[in-house]
Write an enzyme that holds these catalytic residues in place. Structure first.
Site, PDB file in Angstrom:
ATOM      1  N   ARG A 129      11.174 -59.279 -88.225  1.00  0.00           N
ATOM      2  CA  ARG A 129      11.099 -57.400 -87.438  1.00  0.00           C
ATOM      3  C   ARG A 129      11.017 -58.110 -85.781  1.00  0.00           C
ATOM      4  O   ARG A 129      11.156 -58.780 -85.433  1.00  0.00           O
ATOM      5  CB  ARG A 129       9.078 -57.688 -87.906  1.00  0.00           C
ATOM      6  CG  ARG A 129       8.629 -57.578 -88.573  1.00  0.00           C
ATOM      7  CD  ARG A 129       7.239 -56.964 -89.023  1.00  0.00           C
ATOM      8  NE  ARG A 129       7.123 -56.445 -90.249  1.00  0.00           N
ATOM      9  CZ  ARG A 129       6.523 -57.840 -91.232  1.00  0.00           C
ATOM     10  NH1 ARG A 129       6.456 -59.021 -90.567  1.00  0.00           N
ATOM     11  NH2 ARG A 129       5.806 -57.349 -92.225  1.00  0.00           N
TER      12      ARG A 129
ATOM     13  N   LYS B 289       0.070 -59.697 -87.036  1.00  0.00           N
ATOM     14  CA  LYS B 289      -0.772 -59.694 -87.842  1.00  0.00           C
ATOM     15  C   LYS B 289      -1.864 -61.110 -87.961  1.00  0.00           C
ATOM     16  O   LYS B 289      -2.441 -61.227 -88.941  1.00  0.00           O
ATOM     17  CB  LYS B 289      -0.816 -59.700 -89.211  1.00  0.00           C
ATOM     18  CG  LYS B 289       0.298 -57.479 -89.146  1.00  0.00           C
ATOM     19  CD  LYS B 289      -0.047 -57.068 -90.118  1.00  0.00           C
ATOM     20  CE  LYS B 289       0.960 -55.459 -90.541  1.00  0.00           C
ATOM     21  NZ  LYS B 289       1.164 -54.835 -91.414  1.00  0.00           N
TER      22      LYS B 289
ATOM     23  N   HIS C   8      14.599 -51.569 -87.887  1.00  0.00           N
ATOM     24  CA  HIS C   8      14.426 -51.322 -89.252  1.00  0.00           C
ATOM     25  C   HIS C   8      15.952 -51.275 -90.216  1.00  0.00           C
ATOM     26  O   HIS C   8      15.583 -51.859 -91.801  1.00  0.00           O
ATOM     27  CB  HIS C   8      13.158 -50.219 -89.571  1.00  0.00           C
ATOM     28  CG  HIS C   8      12.813 -50.235 -90.730  1.00  0.00           C
ATOM     29  ND1 HIS C   8      11.497 -51.443 -90.104  1.00  0.00           N
ATOM     30  CD2 HIS C   8      12.171 -50.006 -92.012  1.00  0.00           C
ATOM     31  CE1 HIS C   8      10.791 -51.880 -91.234  1.00  0.00           C
ATOM     32  NE2 HIS C   8      10.820 -50.807 -92.365  1.00  0.00           N
TER      33      HIS C   8
ATOM     34  N   ARG D 149      16.937 -54.879 -91.234  1.00  0.00           N
ATOM     35  CA  ARG D 149      15.843 -55.776 -92.131  1.00  0.00           C
ATOM     36  C   ARG D 149      15.786 -54.920 -93.194  1.00  0.00           C
ATOM     37  O   ARG D 149      16.024 -56.000 -94.377  1.00  0.00           O
ATOM     38  CB  ARG D 149      14.715 -55.531 -91.170  1.00  0.00           C
ATOM     39  CG  ARG D 149      13.307 -55.877 -92.155  1.00  0.00           C
ATOM     40  CD  ARG D 149      11.476 -55.779 -91.421  1.00  0.00           C
ATOM     41  NE  ARG D 149      10.359 -56.271 -92.509  1.00  0.00           N
ATOM     42  CZ  ARG D 149      10.501 -57.580 -92.281  1.00  0.00           C
ATOM     43  NH1 ARG D 149      10.959 -58.430 -92.095  1.00  0.00           N
ATOM     44  NH2 ARG D 149       9.063 -57.583 -93.107  1.00  0.00           N
TER      45      ARG D 149
ATOM     46  N   HIS E  23       6.289 -59.784 -96.382  1.00  0.00           N
ATOM     47  CA  HIS E  23       5.148 -59.275 -96.984  1.00  0.00           C
ATOM     48  C   HIS E  23       4.030 -59.870 -97.808  1.00  0.00           C
ATOM     49  O   HIS E  23       4.120 -60.783 -98.288  1.00  0.00           O
ATOM     50  CB  HIS E  23       6.295 -58.553 -98.300  1.00  0.00           C
ATOM     51  CG  HIS E  23       7.321 -57.906 -97.807  1.00  0.00           C
ATOM     52  ND1 HIS E  23       8.684 -56.925 -98.191  1.00  0.00           N
ATOM     53  CD2 HIS E  23       7.719 -56.952 -96.360  1.00  0.00           C
ATOM     54  CE1 HIS E  23       8.876 -56.491 -97.731  1.00  0.00           C
ATOM     55  NE2 HIS E  23       8.655 -56.256 -96.414  1.00  0.00           N
TER      56      HIS E  23
ATOM     57  N   TYR F  10      13.729 -53.251-103.511  1.00  0.00           N
ATOM     58  CA  TYR F  10      15.142 -53.824-102.788  1.00  0.00           C
ATOM     59  C   TYR F  10      15.687 -53.423-104.264  1.00  0.00           C
ATOM     60  O   TYR F  10      16.905 -53.541-103.898  1.00  0.00           O
ATOM     61  CB  TYR F  10      15.082 -55.288-101.684  1.00  0.00           C
ATOM     62  CG  TYR F  10      14.038 -54.988-100.434  1.00  0.00           C
ATOM     63  CD1 TYR F  10      15.429 -53.563 -99.790  1.00  0.00           C
ATOM     64  CD2 TYR F  10      13.514 -54.607-100.394  1.00  0.00           C
ATOM     65  CE1 TYR F  10      14.254 -53.544 -98.343  1.00  0.00           C
ATOM     66  CE2 TYR F  10      12.479 -54.921 -99.499  1.00  0.00           C
ATOM     67  CZ  TYR F  10      13.151 -53.750 -97.978  1.00  0.00           C
ATOM     68  OH  TYR F  10      12.774 -54.312 -96.760  1.00  0.00           O
TER      69      TYR F  10
END
Length: 277
Positions: A129, A153, A223, A226, A249, A258
């Site tokens: 990211r 996070k 993005h 990615r 994820h 995907y």
């Protein structure tokens, strides 16, 4: 009366509901706080949108953009507005969202010979990211073990580096970065021409620069890179769990989207190639 108060008055005069007014004001206030005194520009609004895209679902991003775009129109900056995300495209991709392998290769090659091109090679080769990329410190890279350590996070993950990226990072860290640093104590891995930690806006400029060099007409965002990274890995037979780990994820269902892209591509090929399709 300041601009936000005037914006609130404008919303009331246009008979917006109390809930809508409160939400639009909250979104506009958050945007202005992020700007931190900078004058809104289209480039900055796009950067803000990219940040929202990394943290929220498409529907939530579009909801916040509605308030921000309304505020920009009111304040005479309609040229700074951005388009909402297309939910279907964000979840399942499309030919306009993902780069083809040939386009992806051209983009990486365009960045290959430049000093700051190592930034593009890193994000293209890891699917990291943008927020993680610009937060990387020098200590997060292991050239000997060929990996980078990304954090998001409160969670940490290890992402492998392919040989060309290791070579580019090695040259950058040993030869380029020391010459750019304004402060020898700076810990940031990627720094701008002022020797300070690279910003999201700075990275966005790099993307656009190499997009032009590679002569790619599609609208490329961080993005997009990615998405393309994940799709190409899956096309080449990578394990879904491995891709989940590299992308960071929390839920495998976020990675499974995907498979829809690849299946759609296979269906398209079948429809074009099969004589009875």
């Amino acid at each position: 009366m300041n601009e936000l108060q005037a914006f609130e008055k404008h919303l009331r005069e246009n008979e917006k509901s109390p809930a809508t007014i409160e939400k639009y004001l909250r979104d506009a206030r958050a945007f202005l706080c992020w700007l931190d005194g900078r004058k809104p520009t289209k480039e900055l609004t796009v950067c803000y949108k990219e940040g929202l895209t990394e943290r929220y679902e498409a529907a939530s991003v579009n909801s916040m953009l509605a308030g921000i775009n309304s505020y920009l129109s009111f304040s005479g900056r309609a040229d700074c507005r951005v388009k909402p995300l297309r939910v279907q495209r964000t979840l399942f991709g499309s030919e306009e969202r993902e780069l083809s392998r040939e386009e992806y290769t051209r983009l990486v090659r365009a960045a290959g010979g430049a000093q700051i091109g190592v930034v593009m090679q890193t994000i293209c080769g890891t699917g990291i990211r943008v927020s993680e990329l610009i937060s990387l410190n020098e200590e997060d890279v292991s050239l000997s073990a060929s990996f980078i350590r990304a954090q998001s996070k409160g969670k940490e993950r290890i992402i492998p580096l392919y040989p060309a990226a290791v070579k580019a990072l090695s040259h950058y860290m040993k030869e380029v970065r020391p010459q750019l640093l304004a402060d020898p104590e700076e810990t940031a891995l990627f720094v701008n021409m002022n020797g300070e930690r690279m910003s999201r806006q700075g990275f966005w400029k790099i993307v656009k620069h190499y997009q032009e060099m590679a002569q790619i007409d599609k609208d490329i965002t961080p993005h997009t890179l990615r998405h393309s990274f994940a799709v190409h890995l899956l096309e080449n037979g990578a394990d879904l769990r491995a891709i989940q780990e590299m992308l960071g994820h929390a839920d495998i269902s976020s990675t499974q989207i995907y498979t829809h892209v690849v299946k759609k591509q296979l269906r398209d090929i079948y429809q074009k190639a099969h004589p009875r399709a």
